[in-house]
Design an enzyme around this catalytic site. Structure first.
Site, PDB file in Angstrom:
ATOM      1  N   ASP A 232      40.284  46.914  37.757  1.00 32.06           N
ATOM      2  CA  ASP A 232      40.182  47.355  36.375  1.00 32.06           C
ATOM      3  C   ASP A 232      38.983  48.309  36.297  1.00 32.06           C
ATOM      4  O   ASP A 232      38.273  48.552  37.288  1.00 32.06           O
ATOM      5  CB  ASP A 232      40.057  46.160  35.417  1.00 32.06           C
ATOM      6  CG  ASP A 232      40.470  46.538  33.989  1.00 32.06           C
ATOM      7  OD1 ASP A 232      40.531  47.748  33.685  1.00 32.06           O
ATOM      8  OD2 ASP A 232      40.724  45.636  33.175  1.00 32.06           O
TER       9      ASP A 232
HETATM   10  C1  NOJ Z   1      40.159  48.375  30.712  1.00 33.00           C
HETATM   11  C2  NOJ Z   1      41.309  47.476  30.383  1.00 33.00           C
HETATM   12  O1  NOJ Z   1      40.987  46.131  30.675  1.00 33.00           O
HETATM   13  C3  NOJ Z   1      42.573  47.835  31.126  1.00 33.00           C
HETATM   14  O2  NOJ Z   1      43.614  47.025  30.660  1.00 33.00           O
HETATM   15  C4  NOJ Z   1      42.881  49.286  30.943  1.00 33.00           C
HETATM   16  O3  NOJ Z   1      44.082  49.610  31.598  1.00 33.00           O
HETATM   17  C5  NOJ Z   1      41.719  50.090  31.483  1.00 33.00           C
HETATM   18  N1  NOJ Z   1      40.524  49.781  30.722  1.00 33.00           N
HETATM   19  C6  NOJ Z   1      41.973  51.582  31.450  1.00 33.00           C
HETATM   20  O4  NOJ Z   1      41.908  52.070  30.184  1.00 33.00           O
END
Ligand code: NOJ
Length: 740
Positions: free
Chosen positions: A285
């Site tokens: 992530d």
């Molecule tokens: C953080 C989030 O937890 C995730 O779900 C998302 O895809 C990413 N940011 C990218 O924006």
């Protein structure tokens, strides 16, 4: 991720707002799916060939995912040091970065990712609102159109579906999931995966694993999940998504039982690759590799990079950690080249299976014609109609009847000016969204007046604009429609709450509206189940939506005026108070169950045990009755199946859709089993007066559970089967599971 969102918002809006005219569809979607047999084997040979030619830096480059915005460096693409980008949404820019990748020595195309969570140009209800349709075909169509629009802009990868199960509405991200239940969650996960990939984008099922169980609902917090629950509750939707073909996955931010998910080899490698045979790649992530330092399991970024790669994280999202440290780790012999090659292979594999090497570039001129088409909007409208839940309807207040000659629509949420889309850095928001007062006016007879007062300065009602005007208008009307809820900063990532009331001064307004003595219809657009106990006791009707998207207010108007009969059902229990959380339907029995509510039973002395609106609940403008619940045979072996059927009658005077739900319970087994478990559902449309036999196939193999060693067993014994329109149904039949 506010800054991610801002830059992209603006550009996408500029680019797409130019496309005012809707053109008919001209291109067909390029479905993406795993190839098999000789085609798959040929891909592996091409990967072998590439790996032989790649330098260490080029290999690491394939694992480096960077995003549009401050600090983005296109020269990294040109030098083969960046294999993936995110948050590019303007077709001409997508073309530019993809062309930059083609200037490299090996011409390996980019994978281009985006959080197209519930839409790209057309917005569908929030995922929780899609789940409340209980209609997998419709949910698949919503994902299909999202994928199709995104892929028409050159995007080939989406960070969705989020399949985290959560029983804690304090968590702001419950809006991205499908609620509290493993079975519904798995059906929805598979439907969304199929839809996106049919629409042309690879999915990244997320967040692997346990992110929805953060302690106290606080975002990014640690989770403690017993093995049995991990396997019975949290993992099934992931498995369903992989079985539906998800090409990638995203690791979670949280620590799972003390080990950060981003460094969890047991989950990422042993289970995912080992047991489940997943062939795609896993991304971290946003910055979660460098966060391993803050979790306290790495001294520096180099160690974080090493731990993540060796655990099974193939791509570094926005962390710059692989980019900076992985080559040195390999040179120093701390990361074997073989491990690096394997990660690169998985990334290249997805790129090949996606067809990126063959597929022509995005055509920016063709993209506009594919945005917000009539077909996509029809799906958006149907999803918003079928996901709206009628939670209360005293004295048949709804639909608005002929005696009503004046309607007051109160609340800035009724007009979309302020609407923002909280789950998506693309943040396009609406392009064409009807306002509720106008949508009602269009549908009501000409002699019915519709007045509107925003009452608040913003949709989320943090402060009053003109409260008195709102009360005056409301008091002068026959029916008050108050559209309230959560928006702005109150929902989504990073918006955990300890109070689940209406934000700001909305409750004050609601009480003043009720005090006028006029019937109040409360229309809610929220990102989670709020505590609606006061509203339930005082307003005449409640229609709950989880932000309906582009067509949301049209759908609400259709339901309020009776054009559409509501059929949404609760995917996540509504608590009576925050102190009840977690409250969910498939809890275990206790040795001291609630009987007469005396002190030494498992009760709260100051609160009921039950949810205010339980899982599966939802009213209709008609009534359904159930009879003749039966099984095709009284017993089945552990590898057998049985047909379960029930006669469902629409006993009212309007046509309507019913969500027929099948729950089971094994009353005696070697470990306690939940009091109810959803194992099937169907959503037939029944004409007024019609009776239909609804049939389910129940496989014995699906009736087992995991133990703390992770072993799954189906045990002989009686299985109670409950059929009905909510998790509280008492219509029952039974089957016995026999050893042979
Ligand atoms: C953080 C989030 O937890 C995730 O779900 C998302 O895809 C990413 N940011 C990218 O924006």
């Amino acid at each position: 991720m506010g800054s991610e969102r801002k830059n992209v918002n603006h550009l996408l809006r500029l680019a797409l707002c130019a496309f005012a005219v809707l053109f008919p569809l001209t291109l067909s979607a390029q479905e993406v799916a795993w190839k098999t047999g000789p085609e798959a084997a040929a891909i592996e040979r091409r990967i072998d060939g590439l790996l032989k030619q790649m330098t260490l830096e080029e290999k690491v480059g394939q694992l480096h995912l960077s995003g549009r915005g401050d600090g983005f460096d296109i020269t990294q693409i040109k030098s083969g040091r960046m294999g993936a980008v995110m948050n590019f949404v303007v077709p001409a820019e997508v073309l530019e970065v993809q062309k930059a990748a083609r200037t490299t020595r090996l011409k390996i195309p980019l994978i281009i990712g985006l959080d197209a969570v519930h839409g790209f140009s057309t917005y569908f209800p929030l995922p929780l609102g899609q789940a409340s349709t209980w209609d997998p075909k419709l949910i698949e169509e919503a994902a299909y159109w999202t994928g199709r629009e995104a892929s028409a802009a050159g995007i080939n990868w989406t960070f969705a579906p989020m399949v985290d199960i959560s029983r804690d509405p304090r968590w702001g991200r419950v809006l991205e999931g499908a609620g509290e239940d493993a079975y519904l969650g798995s059906v929805v996960a598979a439907a969304r995966t199929r839809g996106y990939q049919r629409g042309g984008v690879a999915t990244s099922v997320k967040h692997f694993v346990g992110y929805g169980a953060g302690e106290a609902g606080r975002d990014y917090n640690s989770t403690w999940i017993p093995t049995s629950q991990l396997f019975d509750l949290h993992l099934p939707p992931f498995k369903a998504s992989f079985e539906a073909g998800s090409m990638t996955a995203m690791a979670a931010f949280n620590a799972l039982n003390g080990l950060p998910a981003t460094a969890h080899r047991g989950m990422l490698t042993d289970l995912l690759r080992g047991k489940w045979g997943f062939k795609g790649f896993v991304t971290s992530d946003f910055g979660s590799i460098t966060e391993l330092r803050l979790h306290g399991i790495a001294r520096d970024d180099a160690e974080a990079a090493r731990k993540a790669l060796l655990a099974g994280i193939d791509m570094d999202m926005m962390g710059d950690v692989y980019h900076k440290h992985l080559a040195a780790e390999v040179k120093a012999g701390r990361v074997p080249m073989k491990a690096l090659d394997e990660a690169v292979r998985r990334v290249l594999r997805v790129k090949f299976h996606l067809g990126l090497f063959e597929r022509p570039d995005v055509d920016p001129a063709a993209a506009p014609a594919l945005m917000q088409t009539q077909a996509a909007r029809e799906v958006a409208l149907k999803a918003a109609q079928d996901g709206a839940m009628l939670l209360k309807n005293a004295n048949e207040t709804l639909p608005i009847g002929p005696a009503v000659k004046s309607v007051a629509v109160i609340g800035a949420m009724a007009r979309p000016e302020d609407e923002r889309v909280w789950t998506d850095p693309a943040g396009l928001g609406r392009r064409v969204v009807q306002a509720l007062p106008e949508a009602l006016k269009e549908r009501l007879p000409a002699d019915v007046s519709v007045a509107y007062e925003p009452a608040f300065t913003k949709a989320c009602g943090t402060e009053f604009a003109d409260k008195d005007a709102a009360i005056r208008t409301a008091a002068a009307s026959d029916v008050i429609v108050a559209m309230l809820g959560e928006d702005c900063e109150f929902m989504g990532e990073g918006a955990s709450r300890t109070k689940l009331d209406l934000p700001g001064v909305q409750q004050e307004l609601l009480e003043a509206l009720v005090a006028t003595g006029k019937p109040v219809v409360l229309v809610l657009a929220t990102g989670r189940p709020l505590v609606l106990t006061w509203a339930d006791a005082h307003v005449a009707a409640i229609l709950q939506t989880f932000h309906g998207g582009t067509e949301g207010r049209n759908a609400i108007a259709d339901i309020l005026t009776g054009k559409v009969n509501p059929s949404g059902r609760v995917p996540m229990s509504f608590p009576r108070s925050v102190g009840q959380i977690p409250v969910y339907y498939d809890h275990l029995p206790t040795g001291r169950p609630q009987k007469i509510r005396q002190r030494y039973e498992s009760i709260f002395i100051d609160e009921a045990n039950e949810a205010l609106y339980p899982f599966g609940h939802g009213l209709s403008y008609t009534r359904f009755s159930y009879a003749n619940a039966r099984v095709s045979k009284p017993a089945m072996p552990l590898n057998g199946s049985v047909e379960v059927s029930v006669d469902v009658t629409n006993a009212g005077s309007r046509d309507g859709q019913e969500v027929v739900q099948l729950y089971i319970r094994q009353p005696v087994a070697s470990r306690s089993r939940p009091v109810r478990e959803l194992k099937g559902f169907a959503k037939p449309m029944l004409r007024a007066g019609e009776t239909r036999t609804v049939r389910f196939k129940l496989d014995a193999a699906s009736l087992g559970a995991h133990d703390e060693a992770g072993r799954y067993t189906v045990e002989p014994g009686d299985i109670e089967i409950y059929l009905g329109g909510s998790s509280l149904t008492s219509v029952m039949t039974q089957v016995t599971l026999t050893k042979s």
